[in-house]
Motif scaffolding. Structure first.
Motif, PDB file in Angstrom:
ATOM      1  N   ALA A  80       0.833  -1.201   0.000  1.00 46.79           N
ATOM      2  CA  ALA A  80       0.000   0.000   0.000  1.00 46.79           C
ATOM      3  C   ALA A  80       0.871   1.255   0.000  1.00 46.79           C
ATOM      4  CB  ALA A  80      -0.935  -0.009   1.211  1.00 46.79           C
ATOM      5  N   LYS A  97       2.801   2.305  -3.230  1.00 48.19           N
ATOM      6  CA  LYS A  97       2.078   3.001  -4.305  1.00 48.19           C
ATOM      7  C   LYS A  97       2.096   4.518  -4.139  1.00 48.19           C
ATOM      8  CE  LYS A  97      -1.007  -0.864  -5.307  1.00 48.19           C
ATOM      9  NZ  LYS A  97      -2.189  -1.532  -4.730  1.00 48.19           N
ATOM     10  N   ALA A  98       2.345   4.961  -2.888  1.00 55.35           N
ATOM     11  CA  ALA A  98       2.378   6.416  -2.639  1.00 55.35           C
ATOM     12  C   ALA A  98       3.798   6.923  -2.849  1.00 55.35           C
ATOM     13  CB  ALA A  98       1.920   6.702  -1.206  1.00 55.35           C
ATOM     14  N   LYS A 118       2.084   8.351   1.914  1.00 53.65           N
ATOM     15  CA  LYS A 118       2.295   7.080   2.615  1.00 53.65           C
ATOM     16  C   LYS A 118       1.493   7.034   3.917  1.00 53.65           C
ATOM     17  CE  LYS A 118       6.929   6.341   0.724  1.00 53.65           C
ATOM     18  NZ  LYS A 118       6.764   5.184  -0.165  1.00 53.65           N
ATOM     19  N   ALA A 143      -2.061   6.505   3.075  1.00 52.26           N
ATOM     20  CA  ALA A 143      -2.270   5.133   2.594  1.00 52.26           C
ATOM     21  C   ALA A 143      -2.318   4.162   3.766  1.00 52.26           C
ATOM     22  CB  ALA A 143      -1.147   4.744   1.637  1.00 52.26           C
ATOM     23  N   TYR A 144      -1.454   4.393   4.754  1.00 50.63           N
ATOM     24  CA  TYR A 144      -1.442   3.538   5.942  1.00 50.63           C
ATOM     25  C   TYR A 144      -2.804   3.584   6.616  1.00 50.63           C
ATOM     26  CZ  TYR A 144       0.232   1.366  10.251  1.00 50.63           C
ATOM     27  OH  TYR A 144       0.416   0.520  11.305  1.00 50.63           O
ATOM     28  N   ASP A 168      -5.673   4.476   5.352  1.00 49.56           N
ATOM     29  CA  ASP A 168      -6.712   3.896   4.488  1.00 49.56           C
ATOM     30  C   ASP A 168      -6.755   2.367   4.589  1.00 49.56           C
ATOM     31  OD1 ASP A 168      -7.746   6.245   3.586  1.00 49.56           O
ATOM     32  OD2 ASP A 168      -6.393   6.381   1.862  1.00 49.56           O
TER      33      ASP A 168
END
Lengths: 195, 195, 195, 195
Positions: free
Chosen positions: A72, A75-76, A82, A85-86, A88
């Motif tokens: 995950a 991808k950032a 990041k 994303a964590y 999410d």
DNA sequence: TATGAATGAGCCTTCATTCAT
DNA sequence: TATGAATGAAGGCTCATTCAT
């Protein structure tokens, strides 16, 4: 991959959701036999005993969660990305990444007084996660994304705790409302510290 | 209090730390017999079955925790004092109020996928706690202690989650360092919203 | 005798021939279940585990053999008569007093390297038997039945050993010929020492 | 000796002390695997099943004991010397020739009611031993070493039985005192019959 | 021949629970 | 109400053995 390794892997992957859902004490070797469709003695060809299997299952969860986070975050391409994303990744505790929910909560809370090996495995994974978040913030401060005076250490701990608490609350409530509030709060705080 | 009621109470109070420490699945009726020193059949005079006893034990934990919160908050005479008192109550997860740690974490995480009755009991207690924190903030805003623009709903949820997450982290780590960082953060935030 | 005591006794008496015939390791708890017609868990109401039951069964054999000796010797009214009665008691190893044969041989030889509790039980019973024979000879010398220069100590040991060895040989051979030769020899020796 | 024969021999020699110490029922194929460090299936390449292996192990014990007797007696050059050498061979039951003690006692007492093949093997070895002692006495009488009127048949049986009984008693007691008394008695009797 | 994964019956024991007393 | 003996399903695990490789 030898046949033994494949069977071992099969047992672990089939047992994992059972242990994470019903707990170690709540899962019987027969339960595992049933889902693996293996014969009675076969489990003991690959694992010394239930405890040994439980430890392997904890390792497996840790590895899967670790890889999911890695993917995950991969991808950032910014520190802020990041962190978001964590967050999410844990936004939907009712339909979690790993059947049964967050293994840190599940195994951590079952083992804290009963199985020190599991407790330590979870503890070290928690440390890794904590350090990961901290390192992202640090790199974000280094590259000018985040304000220099942001206390990365404090925030990483608080973010971690808040997410886990949010997962717990959402799973107990059976809906994600709580988690959403929490995510919004954390994200706002991150944005507020953008340079 | 009749003798029957006293015996029932004895069973619950002796069983409570066992269930909260080793989990429901990890605790056997024999374990309970041992600590109560009662005869085999006696348990079933007072409780229908293990599930029934487990439910009573969860109720007992909820009641004890509820009263502990009430008492702690009763000693404070300002909204801010009450919030800080609430936080202080959970500051030492390694030597917790209730043997085994926070029953919301323990029973909540064990039951989320396995026992809907327990899950709902914990859920409703969680709601009560959440509403209590919210009402304190609200009354603090009403009496001018807190800034009027403070989002009490969001904070109460976040404070609750952060504390629970902090408890989890401290118990897994086996020390209270994490909890201290979290408490400091929450307290600072509360003070920042003082009028 | 309470019900529990009766059941305990039933288990012991039914298990005794099994253990003495097939050995402790060779007898399963299911074997015992079958002959007692009890339900699975019942054994463990009365005995902690298989070992505990085995010890009780050894005690039972010792007691029965002890009583049989006592009874047989009680019927004789001279020292010589008692010695001969003792020998006669072991004259038919193929159809022994206790199903499976002499428990000293059976349990003694199985336990010498594996179960010190059983070994000691058998050892102390052996001592009792030895002392009994010696005391008979002594009283026979005191009352003038036996020659005063007879070495009672040596003979009691040798008589005991010879009988046990004879039992072993007869049981292995599957007939009592050997035992008869031995009995004749011992009896002759006793008579030779009559005053 | 082919490799297969060597492996077979290895298994037997490693398994022998286990069977003689813990009994056939008390020894598992895994125990044997462990001491031989062989792979699971290997045992069944060389032996049909556990019973087959047990029989081979009994044969091995018989052979070893037979050879030990032969060697010991070979060193003596008189009938009397041979008898005394035989006795001396069994003088130390606590530290026996074969780990676990006398195989006639061990296998004989375990098998008498459970394994007729083993029982017969032991029985025939016993006969051999008996005949050996008898033939020594006879040759001693023939060559004038022993008195002509000595009942060799009776003595050989009694000597055999007494030694086995003495071994049993010493092993159960855990010391050789008994055996020494017995040896002294037998030796005296032999000397008393010297011409 | 040798390997070691797989088998499933059976091991000892504990479980939650019932029932006669 | 209290007791503790009894129950039998189920627990984790070991057993002797087989079989594909």
């Amino acid at each position: 991959m030898t046949k033994a390794e494949r069977t071992r892997e099969l047992i672990i992957t089939k047992a994992a959701p059972l242990f994470n859902t019903k707990g170690v004490a709540g899962t019987s070797m027969s339960d595992i036999l049933e889902v693996t469709k293996l014969a009675k003695g076969s489990l003991y060809v690959h694992f010394e005993d239930k405890e040994d299997l439980a430890h392997a299952v904890v390792d497996y969860h840790i590895e899967r969660l670790g890889k999911a986070i890695e993917t995950a975050l991969g991808k950032a391409d910014s520190a802020q990305g990041k962190l978001l994303a964590y967050i999410d990744l844990f936004m939907d505790p009712v339909n979690p990444l790993l059947a049964g929910g967050c293994p840190m909560l599940n195994f951590g809370m079952e083992s804290d007084d009963t199985d020190q090996v599991i407790r330590k495995k979870i503890c070290s994974f928690m440390d890794t996660g904590l350090k990961l978040i901290y390192s992202i913030i640090k790199s974000g401060k280094d590259n000018g994304e985040f304000k220099a005076d942001w206390d990365g250490k404090e925030f990483s701990i608080r973010m971690f705790a808040t997410i886990e608490g949010g997962i717990m609350m959402s799973r107990i409530a059976g809906d994600n409302k709580t988690m959403k509030v929490i995510a919004r709060g954390l994200k706002k705080e991150i944005e507020d510290h953008s340079a």
